[in-house]
Write an enzyme that holds these catalytic residues in place. Sequence first.
Site, PDB file in Angstrom:
ATOM      1  N   SER A  44       1.020  -0.947   0.068  1.00 37.50           N
ATOM      2  CA  SER A  44       0.163  -0.112  -0.088  1.00 37.50           C
ATOM      3  C   SER A  44       0.688   1.287  -0.116  1.00 37.50           C
ATOM      4  O   SER A  44       1.909   1.146  -0.615  1.00 37.50           O
ATOM      5  CB  SER A  44      -0.476   0.098   1.266  1.00 37.50           C
ATOM      6  N   ASP A 158      -4.915  -4.259  -2.454  1.00 36.47           N
ATOM      7  CA  ASP A 158      -4.144  -4.042  -1.695  1.00 36.47           C
ATOM      8  C   ASP A 158      -3.363  -4.863  -0.986  1.00 36.47           C
ATOM      9  O   ASP A 158      -4.186  -5.776  -0.583  1.00 36.47           O
ATOM     10  CB  ASP A 158      -5.063  -2.774  -1.104  1.00 36.47           C
TER      11      ASP A 158
END
Length: 298
Positions: A44, A158
């Site tokens: 991320s 993610d």
Amino acid sequence: MAKTTKKTVSLVLGSGGARGLAHIGVIHWLEENNYKIGSIVGCSMGALVGGIYAAGKLDEFEQWVCAITKVDIVTLLDIAWQKSGLVKGDKIIHTLTNLVGARLIEDLPIPYTAVATDIKGQKEVWINSGNLFDAIRSAISIPLIFTPFKYNGVDLIDGGILNPVPIAPTFGDETDMTIAVNLNGPVESPDKRDASGSAPVPYSSPFQKKINQFINRLVPASAINSDKDWGMYDITLQAFESMQTTIARQKLAAYPPDVLIEIPRNTCRMLEFDRASEMIELGYRKAGESVSQAPKSQ
């Protein structure tokens, strides 16, 4: 006087949205205190900051992100009009590519791994070769906000979904120590922050406002309780953060790093990217506190 040998570090940068700007401060502290970053793993926001650092452009990125305004943030949102996510992310990646330049991971001076999630295969994907910004785009695809990114024919989201602090990719490193940054640390109780950690208030970032406006156009007005309803977006982000906090705690217990730097999860909302300077300063301070408290053998 004999030259002091720098300690080499495998640096693991976790996920947590705008709190990930604290990673910049952590990196600055390490560089200023006789540590050499020998490898970087990130998911991320950790993948984004780590990749830009590995490309040698962290100073340029820091200047840009500290100067960004609320209006700038809104202009970077390219609504996808798709069920799989609200934002395509093309504008953000294009802007960062112009800032950093197109790079291949294998050509970076520091070994780098971005961690994403194969949503169909339900497994982590470690990306350590190929286009740098394809890897970053894969690793930052927060569900609901960004559309999944197709990488080598696989839909990726993610990396923080399965592993918010991905230490495992460092196991083969020949560095002196592993330092991990957890952006979902225990709640702190400072003066102006929501210290409860259990009853969050609605987000106030421009990112959130634009997305909420989009959602509200799709939801009948009669379905919205204006004073008490956080909305689908707020509930989803709170659930995502709660999940990440729990998974991070379990992963760190199973694979503890030599030094753990924890950024309290209530210091900054996930999408408050206009608080860059504050988060960078916090990361710098937390790095100093955490490393100084580590066992002397480190």
